[in-house]
Design a protein around this motif. Structure first.
Motif, PDB file in Angstrom:
ATOM      1  N   LEU A   1       0.785  -1.236   0.000  1.00  0.00           N
ATOM      2  CA  LEU A   1       0.000   0.000   0.000  1.00  0.00           C
ATOM      3  C   LEU A   1       0.818   1.288   0.000  1.00  0.00           C
ATOM      4  N   TYR A   2       2.082   1.245   0.424  1.00  0.00           N
ATOM      5  CA  TYR A   2       2.819   2.486   0.666  1.00  0.00           C
ATOM      6  C   TYR A   2       2.891   3.382  -0.566  1.00  0.00           C
ATOM      7  N   LYS A   3       3.098   2.802  -1.736  1.00  0.00           N
ATOM      8  CA  LYS A   3       3.237   3.618  -2.951  1.00  0.00           C
ATOM      9  C   LYS A   3       2.053   3.455  -3.899  1.00  0.00           C
ATOM     10  N   ILE A   4       0.940   2.949  -3.416  1.00  0.00           N
ATOM     11  CA  ILE A   4      -0.179   2.655  -4.317  1.00  0.00           C
ATOM     12  C   ILE A   4      -0.772   3.921  -4.923  1.00  0.00           C
ATOM     13  N   GLY A   5      -0.840   5.012  -4.147  1.00  0.00           N
ATOM     14  CA  GLY A   5      -1.366   6.257  -4.690  1.00  0.00           C
ATOM     15  C   GLY A   5      -0.479   6.802  -5.789  1.00  0.00           C
ATOM     16  N   ASP A   6       0.812   6.766  -5.558  1.00  0.00           N
ATOM     17  CA  ASP A   6       1.808   7.213  -6.524  1.00  0.00           C
ATOM     18  C   ASP A   6       1.749   6.362  -7.793  1.00  0.00           C
ATOM     19  N   GLN A   7       1.645   5.035  -7.630  1.00  0.00           N
ATOM     20  CA  GLN A   7       1.586   4.125  -8.769  1.00  0.00           C
ATOM     21  C   GLN A   7       0.287   4.305  -9.549  1.00  0.00           C
ATOM     22  N   MET A   8      -0.796   4.515  -8.821  1.00  0.00           N
ATOM     23  CA  MET A   8      -2.106   4.715  -9.436  1.00  0.00           C
ATOM     24  C   MET A   8      -2.094   5.958 -10.336  1.00  0.00           C
ATOM     25  N   ALA A   9      -1.489   7.028  -9.844  1.00  0.00           N
ATOM     26  CA  ALA A   9      -1.403   8.268 -10.628  1.00  0.00           C
ATOM     27  C   ALA A   9      -0.515   8.083 -11.851  1.00  0.00           C
ATOM     28  N   SER A  10       0.634   7.418 -11.669  1.00  0.00           N
ATOM     29  CA  SER A  10       1.612   7.307 -12.761  1.00  0.00           C
ATOM     30  C   SER A  10       1.092   6.460 -13.925  1.00  0.00           C
ATOM     31  N   THR A  11       0.159   5.517 -13.655  1.00  0.00           N
ATOM     32  CA  THR A  11      -0.367   4.682 -14.742  1.00  0.00           C
ATOM     33  C   THR A  11      -1.195   5.494 -15.740  1.00  0.00           C
ATOM     34  N   MET A  12      -1.692   6.653 -15.302  1.00  0.00           N
ATOM     35  CA  MET A  12      -2.597   7.424 -16.159  1.00  0.00           C
ATOM     36  C   MET A  12      -2.037   8.779 -16.597  1.00  0.00           C
ATOM     37  N   THR A  13      -0.778   9.059 -16.305  1.00  0.00           N
ATOM     38  CA  THR A  13      -0.259  10.396 -16.608  1.00  0.00           C
ATOM     39  C   THR A  13      -0.218  10.689 -18.106  1.00  0.00           C
ATOM     40  N   THR A  14       0.225   9.737 -18.930  1.00  0.00           N
ATOM     41  CA  THR A  14       0.311  10.002 -20.369  1.00  0.00           C
ATOM     42  C   THR A  14      -1.070  10.268 -20.986  1.00  0.00           C
ATOM     43  N   PRO A  15      -2.094   9.427 -20.730  1.00  0.00           N
ATOM     44  CA  PRO A  15      -3.440   9.771 -21.234  1.00  0.00           C
ATOM     45  C   PRO A  15      -3.924  11.123 -20.717  1.00  0.00           C
ATOM     46  N   PHE A  16      -3.563  11.444 -19.474  1.00  0.00           N
ATOM     47  CA  PHE A  16      -3.959  12.724 -18.881  1.00  0.00           C
ATOM     48  C   PHE A  16      -3.330  13.899 -19.643  1.00  0.00           C
ATOM     49  N   TYR A  17      -2.039  13.815 -19.910  1.00  0.00           N
ATOM     50  CA  TYR A  17      -1.357  14.887 -20.642  1.00  0.00           C
ATOM     51  C   TYR A  17      -1.972  15.067 -22.039  1.00  0.00           C
TER      52      TYR A  17
ATOM     53  N   ALA B   1      -4.995  14.248 -22.957  1.00  0.00           N
ATOM     54  CA  ALA B   1      -6.357  14.770 -22.820  1.00  0.00           C
ATOM     55  C   ALA B   1      -6.369  16.281 -22.627  1.00  0.00           C
ATOM     56  N   LEU B   2      -5.296  16.811 -22.020  1.00  0.00           N
ATOM     57  CA  LEU B   2      -5.209  18.260 -21.823  1.00  0.00           C
ATOM     58  C   LEU B   2      -4.728  18.991 -23.081  1.00  0.00           C
ATOM     59  N   GLY B   3      -4.385  18.229 -24.115  1.00  0.00           N
ATOM     60  CA  GLY B   3      -4.007  18.850 -25.380  1.00  0.00           C
ATOM     61  C   GLY B   3      -2.518  19.062 -25.581  1.00  0.00           C
ATOM     62  N   PHE B   4      -1.691  18.476 -24.704  1.00  0.00           N
ATOM     63  CA  PHE B   4      -0.240  18.590 -24.911  1.00  0.00           C
ATOM     64  C   PHE B   4       0.168  17.689 -26.071  1.00  0.00           C
ATOM     65  N   SER B   5       1.117  18.143 -26.870  1.00  0.00           N
ATOM     66  CA  SER B   5       1.606  17.314 -27.974  1.00  0.00           C
ATOM     67  C   SER B   5       2.543  16.242 -27.428  1.00  0.00           C
ATOM     68  N   LYS B   6       2.732  15.195 -28.221  1.00  0.00           N
ATOM     69  CA  LYS B   6       3.630  14.120 -27.791  1.00  0.00           C
ATOM     70  C   LYS B   6       5.060  14.642 -27.643  1.00  0.00           C
TER      71      LYS B   6
END
Length: 409
Positions: A232-248, A250-255
């Motif tokens: 559990l210690y890093k689960i929040g951090d891992q949960m966020a990192s799995t979705m960062t690229t789709p998030f970026y 979705a905000l309209g940043f270029s690759k």
């Protein structure tokens, strides 16, 4: 920086930890992203490329053969260095052999060669993790673990980014040969480093090497709580990192923006986080560092919620990536040091392999529902949820701290 801290950071043991981390980091991407690029170039079907992710199974299942390294000592270089040398030399040969295969003509042979690479890479990880635990005192584990992690990241950077860049100018067989040659850094380190003293003895039979590590661990008070904390210690951090690229995206940043900012700011922020975390660990100890870094890495996730509300701003993207990677690097240094401290030196290879396998479970489990959650509640609330997901691990820390003090007596 005082003289004592400077002496610790620049000691030969810390250099060994860093160089061994580099040797462990190089092979990982050579059987994933670099191999995928090679197969795509050769026209291999995407469904076949997807199946090649299975060659990474040895990294997850390495605890199954780790007892071999605890039970048997080779007749040269000692209990740990002998196995380190064998796995490193075999890994070099396996990487050269992988480079000589042809993904377009014999994909099954590529799969076999890649599996052999991951098997010996995972075996090298087992022995080097055990070596680091036995070579460093509990006081040095934090800094040593952070330097190992940073070396690992540099190895991945060389193999991943460096390998793909080289592939524009050289044949993939030459790229793999060059990457194999870079592993001579690990061979040289093994030949020159010292064999750690065997203070706790070793298992007398193979059955004892298999059964006793698990029996010894689960005899401890709060054994399941400690395992739950690791999950559990890093689960929040891992949960966020799995979705960062789709998030970026979705905000309209270029690759290009994502790649440039993530590589330029993200990589070096993680390196800096590991170094700062290691130095703090040396002064504050593992438990206090787990508290501070755990809170910081949870709070840093909120920068993504802020970015979601701000929208497309490169400055905001850079700040969010720096904060997340910096605190994640700090948290990882304490996390890895704590896992190493849990192991009994009699069964270091097996127990650390088991714990590090558990460390990867949350990342696999949360990857599937994370996308659905983000879609259901929106990005700001999703990342707020990631911050809250870190709370259960922090709530276990008082029990973890009590058990740590008890074990230290």
């Amino acid at each position: 920086m005082n003289v004592h801290l400077s002496r610790e950071i620049f000691s030969p043991r810390m250099l060994v930890a860093f160089l061994m981390g580099f040797a462990c980091g190089v092979p990982l991407l050579l059987t994933s992203s670099v191999l995928q690029a090679w197969m795509t170039e050769q026209g291999v079907d995407l469904s076949v490329i997807g199946l090649y992710s299975l060659v990474g199974l040895p990294y997850t299942l390495k605890f199954l053969w780790a007892p071999v390294f605890d039970r048997y000592t080779l007749p040269f270089f000692g209990r740990r260095r002998g196995w380190m040398l064998v796995t490193q030399l075999t890994l070099i040969v396996a990487l050269v052999a992988l480079g000589l295969t042809d993904p377009g003509q014999t994909p099954w042979l590529v799969a076999l060669a890649a599996f052999v690479v991951t098997f010996f890479s995972a075996s090298q990880d087992i022995v080097i993790d055990a070596y680091r635990r036995e070579d460093l005192s509990d006081h040095q584990l934090g800094l040593g673990s952070s330097l190992y992690v940073n070396g690992y990241r540099l190895g991945m950077l060389l193999a991943g980014s460096g390998g793909l860049i080289l592939a524009d100018y050289l044949a993939f067989s030459q790229v793999y040969a060059l990457m194999a040659a870079s592993l001579l850094v690990g061979v040289g380190t093994t030949l020159l480093c010292r064999e750690p003293p065997m203070t706790k003895g070793m298992p007398g039979t193979f059955r004892e090497a298999i059964v006793e590590p698990f029996v010894e661990y689960f005899r401890r008070d709060h054994a399941l709580v400690l395992l739950l904390f690791i999950l559990l210690y890093k689960i929040g951090d891992q949960m966020a990192s799995t979705m960062t690229t789709p998030f970026y995206l979705a905000l309209g940043f270029s690759k290009t923006q994502i790649g440039a900012v993530a590589k330029l700011f993200g990589f070096w922020s993680a390196i800096a986080g590991g170094l700062v975390g290691g130095a703090i660990l040396l002064r504050a100890g593992i438990i206090r560092s787990l508290w501070v870094f755990g809170i910081l890495q949870a709070v840093a996730i909120l920068s993504f919620s802020a970015l979601a509300l701000m929208g497309n701003t490169v400055v905001g993207l850079a700040i969010a990536i720096v904060l997340e990677q910096l605190t994640s690097g700090m948290g990882t240094s304490a996390y890895v040091a704590y896992m190493a401290s849990l192991t009994n030196k009699r069964f270091t290879a097996t127990q650390y392999a088991l714990l590090s396998s558990c460390m990867g479970i949350p990342r696999v489990i949360i990857a599937a529902p994370a996308g659905w959650m983000a879609e259901s509640v929106g990005w700001p609330l999703f990342f707020l949820g990631c911050t809250l997901a870190a709370v259960p691990g922090l709530l276990l820390l008082p029990l973890v701290a009590a058990q740590y003090r008890q074990d230290a007596q």
